[in-house]
Design a protein around this motif. Structure first.
Motif, PDB file in Angstrom:
ATOM      1  N   PRO A  58       0.881  -1.264  -0.044  1.00 48.75           N
ATOM      2  CA  PRO A  58      -0.133   0.095  -0.051  1.00 48.75           C
ATOM      3  C   PRO A  58       0.899   1.356   0.092  1.00 48.75           C
ATOM      4  N   ARG A  59       2.093   0.960   0.288  1.00 50.19           N
ATOM      5  CA  ARG A  59       3.030   2.289   0.418  1.00 50.19           C
ATOM      6  C   ARG A  59       4.387   2.183  -0.302  1.00 50.19           C
ATOM      7  N   ALA A  60       4.744   3.213  -1.012  1.00 46.43           N
ATOM      8  CA  ALA A  60       6.032   3.219  -1.493  1.00 46.43           C
ATOM      9  C   ALA A  60       7.184   3.542  -0.688  1.00 46.43           C
ATOM     10  N   GLY A  61       8.285   2.866  -0.610  1.00 44.37           N
ATOM     11  CA  GLY A  61       9.368   3.116   0.254  1.00 44.37           C
ATOM     12  C   GLY A  61      10.671   3.681  -0.541  1.00 44.37           C
ATOM     13  N   GLY A  62      11.798   3.824   0.129  1.00 46.98           N
ATOM     14  CA  GLY A  62      12.967   4.598  -0.432  1.00 46.98           C
ATOM     15  C   GLY A  62      13.380   3.765  -1.665  1.00 46.98           C
ATOM     16  N   LEU A  63      13.454   2.256  -1.424  1.00 47.36           N
ATOM     17  CA  LEU A  63      14.100   1.557  -2.641  1.00 47.36           C
ATOM     18  C   LEU A  63      13.179   1.502  -3.736  1.00 47.36           C
ATOM     19  N   ASP A  64      11.829   1.787  -3.654  1.00 49.41           N
ATOM     20  CA  ASP A  64      11.099   2.199  -4.835  1.00 49.41           C
ATOM     21  C   ASP A  64      11.437   3.645  -5.526  1.00 49.41           C
ATOM     22  N   LEU A  65      11.524   4.497  -4.613  1.00 45.40           N
ATOM     23  CA  LEU A  65      11.844   5.819  -5.214  1.00 45.40           C
ATOM     24  C   LEU A  65      13.378   5.642  -5.876  1.00 45.40           C
ATOM     25  N   LEU A  66      14.176   4.894  -5.057  1.00 48.43           N
ATOM     26  CA  LEU A  66      15.647   4.887  -5.589  1.00 48.43           C
ATOM     27  C   LEU A  66      15.776   4.154  -7.112  1.00 48.43           C
ATOM     28  N   ALA A  67      14.884   3.103  -7.212  1.00 46.04           N
ATOM     29  CA  ALA A  67      14.833   2.625  -8.423  1.00 46.04           C
ATOM     30  C   ALA A  67      13.910   3.274  -9.536  1.00 46.04           C
ATOM     31  N   ALA A  68      12.974   4.058  -9.318  1.00 50.09           N
ATOM     32  CA  ALA A  68      12.557   5.050 -10.105  1.00 50.09           C
ATOM     33  C   ALA A  68      13.224   6.117 -10.563  1.00 50.09           C
ATOM     34  N   LEU A  69      13.885   6.679  -9.667  1.00 49.00           N
ATOM     35  CA  LEU A  69      15.189   7.803 -10.237  1.00 49.00           C
ATOM     36  C   LEU A  69      16.210   7.136 -11.027  1.00 49.00           C
ATOM     37  N   ALA A  70      16.612   6.203 -10.798  1.00 45.67           N
ATOM     38  CA  ALA A  70      17.658   5.482 -11.429  1.00 45.67           C
ATOM     39  C   ALA A  70      17.295   5.121 -13.062  1.00 45.67           C
ATOM     40  N   ALA A  71      15.966   4.727 -12.947  1.00 41.66           N
ATOM     41  CA  ALA A  71      15.651   4.536 -14.166  1.00 41.66           C
ATOM     42  C   ALA A  71      15.286   5.495 -15.256  1.00 41.66           C
ATOM     43  N   ASP A  72      15.220   6.518 -14.919  1.00 49.86           N
ATOM     44  CA  ASP A  72      14.887   7.914 -15.761  1.00 49.86           C
ATOM     45  C   ASP A  72      16.276   8.214 -16.400  1.00 49.86           C
ATOM     46  N   GLY A  73      16.853   7.706 -17.416  1.00 50.32           N
ATOM     47  CA  GLY A  73      18.094   7.920 -18.012  1.00 50.32           C
ATOM     48  C   GLY A  73      18.190   9.522 -18.394  1.00 50.32           C
ATOM     49  N   GLU A  74      17.426  10.382 -18.190  1.00 52.98           N
ATOM     50  CA  GLU A  74      17.455  11.812 -18.485  1.00 52.98           C
ATOM     51  C   GLU A  74      17.265  12.790 -17.374  1.00 52.98           C
ATOM     52  N   SER A  75      17.314  12.099 -16.347  1.00 51.64           N
ATOM     53  CA  SER A  75      17.026  12.843 -15.151  1.00 51.64           C
ATOM     54  C   SER A  75      18.589  13.427 -14.356  1.00 51.64           C
ATOM     55  N   ARG A  76      18.115  14.536 -13.554  1.00 48.32           N
ATOM     56  CA  ARG A  76      19.067  15.268 -12.979  1.00 48.32           C
ATOM     57  C   ARG A  76      20.288  14.068 -12.025  1.00 48.32           C
TER      58      ARG A  76
END
Length: 189
Positions: free
Chosen positions: A141-159
């Motif tokens: 039901p809730r997103a955690g830090g590793l979910d966000l880390l995976a999402a951040l690292a998956a966007d190849g064009e992000s800062r």
């Protein structure tokens, strides 16, 4: 003599969390773990302190690394993590990466002016929504830090990915590692 009260315009209450799409009826951070809600607060504070108009993916990455021990462990060693933090600190004190005053747009979603996402870069909104989707796919039901880390690292064009790349971290590897660690933690529960 009439008793007149001076008219002071009412100020709108600031949106204390960010995009409404992250919210649930149970409260603004109900879809995040306590740790991830703290990361969002830290990223907002960092953006304000840095004089940035929006929370971007590098702010989220910085706050995530500082706040979440599981995220730090995902880096699999100190040297890479130290280099990432070095770039992030340089940015926060005005050296190194110079993004201040510009909007982060990784191209992941079209830039649309939405009052619900005011104060967030389009790439940061996408990462937060992706973190929530990742948790949902696991039935959490809730997103955690590793979910966000995976999402951040998956966007190849992000800062965030630019910072990782400059520090010699393979973002795709890190995203996969975060997914693996999340799956391991879910199995242990």
């Amino acid at each position: 003599m009439q008793n007149r009260t001076p008219r002071i315009p009412e100020q709108p209450a600031p949106n204390p969390v960010g995009p409404h799409s992250f919210h649930s009826p149970d409260g603004p951070d109900a879809r995040f773990t306590v740790e991830l809600a703290s990361v969002v607060t830290g990223a907002r504070r960092r953006a304000l302190r840095d004089g940035d108009r929006q929370i971007d993916t590098a702010h989220l990455l910085h706050s995530l690394i500082e706040s979440d021990p599981e995220v730090r462990e995902a880096f699999d060693g100190g040297p890479q993590l130290a280099k990432v933090l070095g770039y992030l600190v340089q940015r926060s004190i005005g050296y190194g990466l110079r993004w201040q005053g510009s909007v982060e747009d990784s191209g992941a979603v079209p830039v649309v002016r939405d009052p619900a996402t005011e104060g967030w870069s389009p790439a940061a909104v996408t990462a937060m929504e992706d973190a929530l989707r990742r948790a949902g796919r696991r039935g959490e039901p809730r997103a955690g830090g590793l979910d966000l880390l995976a999402a951040l690292a998956a966007d190849g064009e992000s800062r965030a990915v630019e910072v990782l790349g400059r520090a010699g971290v393979d973002a795709r590897w890190l995203s996969g590692r975060a997914v693996e660690r999340t799956a391991e933690a879910s199995r242990l529960r």
